[in-house]
Design a protein around this motif. Sequence first.
Motif, PDB file in Angstrom:
ATOM      1  N   LEU A 120       0.828  -1.209   0.000  1.00  0.00           N
ATOM      2  CA  LEU A 120       0.000   0.000   0.000  1.00  0.00           C
ATOM      3  C   LEU A 120       0.863   1.259   0.000  1.00  0.00           C
ATOM      4  CD1 LEU A 120      -2.780  -1.148   2.504  1.00  0.00           C
ATOM      5  CD2 LEU A 120      -2.954  -0.978   0.011  1.00  0.00           C
ATOM      6  N   ARG A 123       1.941   1.989  -3.365  1.00  0.00           N
ATOM      7  CA  ARG A 123       0.840   2.543  -4.174  1.00  0.00           C
ATOM      8  C   ARG A 123       0.315   3.862  -3.626  1.00  0.00           C
ATOM      9  NH1 ARG A 123      -2.894  -2.798  -4.545  1.00  0.00           N
ATOM     10  NH2 ARG A 123      -1.427  -4.145  -5.638  1.00  0.00           N
ATOM     11  N   THR A 125      -1.369   4.436  -0.989  1.00  0.00           N
ATOM     12  CA  THR A 125      -2.770   4.235  -0.603  1.00  0.00           C
ATOM     13  C   THR A 125      -2.823   3.861   0.872  1.00  0.00           C
ATOM     14  OG1 THR A 125      -3.220   3.334  -2.789  1.00  0.00           O
ATOM     15  CG2 THR A 125      -4.823   2.827  -1.096  1.00  0.00           C
ATOM     16  N   SER A 126      -3.870   4.301   1.554  1.00  0.00           N
ATOM     17  CA  SER A 126      -4.022   3.879   2.953  1.00  0.00           C
ATOM     18  C   SER A 126      -4.788   2.562   3.020  1.00  0.00           C
ATOM     19  CB  SER A 126      -4.780   4.947   3.743  1.00  0.00           C
ATOM     20  OG  SER A 126      -6.122   5.022   3.302  1.00  0.00           O
ATOM     21  N   GLU A 129      -8.464   3.239   2.748  1.00  0.00           N
ATOM     22  CA  GLU A 129      -8.922   3.448   1.370  1.00  0.00           C
ATOM     23  C   GLU A 129      -8.998   2.115   0.634  1.00  0.00           C
ATOM     24  OE1 GLU A 129      -7.494   5.973  -2.552  1.00  0.00           O
ATOM     25  OE2 GLU A 129      -6.442   6.289  -0.650  1.00  0.00           O
ATOM     26  N   HIS A 130      -7.976   1.280   0.839  1.00  0.00           N
ATOM     27  CA  HIS A 130      -7.930  -0.045   0.222  1.00  0.00           C
ATOM     28  C   HIS A 130      -9.160  -0.876   0.613  1.00  0.00           C
ATOM     29  CE1 HIS A 130      -6.220  -3.863  -1.119  1.00  0.00           C
ATOM     30  NE2 HIS A 130      -6.410  -4.350   0.087  1.00  0.00           N
ATOM     31  N   PRO A 352      -0.295   6.672   4.271  1.00  0.00           N
ATOM     32  CA  PRO A 352      -0.025   5.507   3.418  1.00  0.00           C
ATOM     33  C   PRO A 352       0.094   4.220   4.238  1.00  0.00           C
ATOM     34  CG  PRO A 352       1.578   7.277   3.033  1.00  0.00           C
ATOM     35  CD  PRO A 352       0.712   7.717   4.160  1.00  0.00           C
TER      36      PRO A 352
END
Length: 375
Positions: A120, A123, A125-126, A129-130, A352
């Motif tokens: 993650l 990417r 991304t948290s 969020e994932h 993240p």
Amino acid sequence: MHIDRIDLITIRMPLSAPFTTSFSTQTERCPLLVRAVASEGGETVVGWGECVALAEPYYSPEYLEGARDVLQRFLVPALFEWQTSGRPVTAQTVSAAVAHVVGHRMAKAGLELAVLDAQLRLRHTSLAEHLGVTRDSVPAGVSVGIEDSVSALLDRVGGFIDQGYARIKLKIRPGWDVEPVRAVRERFGDLPLQVDANTAYRLSDVPTLRNLDPFELLLIEQPLAEDDLRQHAILAQQISTPVCLDESVISAQTAADAIALGAASVINIKPGRVGGYLEAVRIHDLALANGVAVWCGGMLETGIGRAANAALAGMPGFTLAGDISASDRFYRQDITEPITMTDGAVAVPRGPGIGVEPIPDALADSTIHSIELTA
Ligand code: OSB
Ligand code: MG
């Protein structure tokens, strides 16, 4: 993603007060952190996971040294072998890479979380969020251990209520059940209250457990033994307090069986107990589809596991407050920036990955053992 290296870091953290359950009294916690160095497209990140096995095999068969051993000798080498043979390493493939190792779910979950965090972060991304989490915060519940006296318990509970906790869970065992529950109800009224027996009762205790009915508890967690699914179903017919399972649910399969049998109307989801966050999500989805409420349990996590749990607990099926408390519930000093509670809720981390990482000095000060494994 390429995993360059995996470190297994054991730390020691004193508890701010002893924590007594029906199975033990703990005065310190020695978590095993998994640190994965991973790279992709010229970028290198560090992902963190936490293996929640306790020091002794009293809650589940797993324990710290066993988890460390199986990670060092079997799980991490299997993941490296999977990678060397050209198969993609992602959080989604970790369980397949280690599937030939039977059990050891907490060890597997710690490894999966480290890989997931790294993935993650690469990417940007948290975890929230994932997982598709839209909530900003989750209600904070607190698990209150068995005390030496009812008056000491009332002091403890009063302190947590003053701090703003949204829900109280009392640990119970034979001889410490109806009396403390009655005392808490008499002193504090109809606050959201539940109990956790950690397998301490038998079906022959139905008369005692029935005496909890009038207190309108949210649920009773794991009254009977881990493998007593059928007996939990029988018990559920005989008491009005909803039966919730913790120890019994070790996979989506056992969750499905428990639901089909009527052994649980509520499930405590602990990612470590079920082998990881991906399996935890499967149980969440299954429970949601079957109208079974879930909540996120805890294992006295450091900020690493605590942050990940706060993200998971933001998913829509988590309709009950979890054992998601602030870092200072158990620790004077966490190894990450402390997880805090505001207005009875813990924020869903949005940075993240899991959104937190160990503070180098705090980690160094608490490390008691470290192993480096390279690909
Ligand atoms: O049964 O939920 C449990 C802690 C260790 C092992 C098992 C359990 C617990 C707790 C504490 O109740 C949960 C927490 O706040 O971390
Ligand atoms: Mg429990």
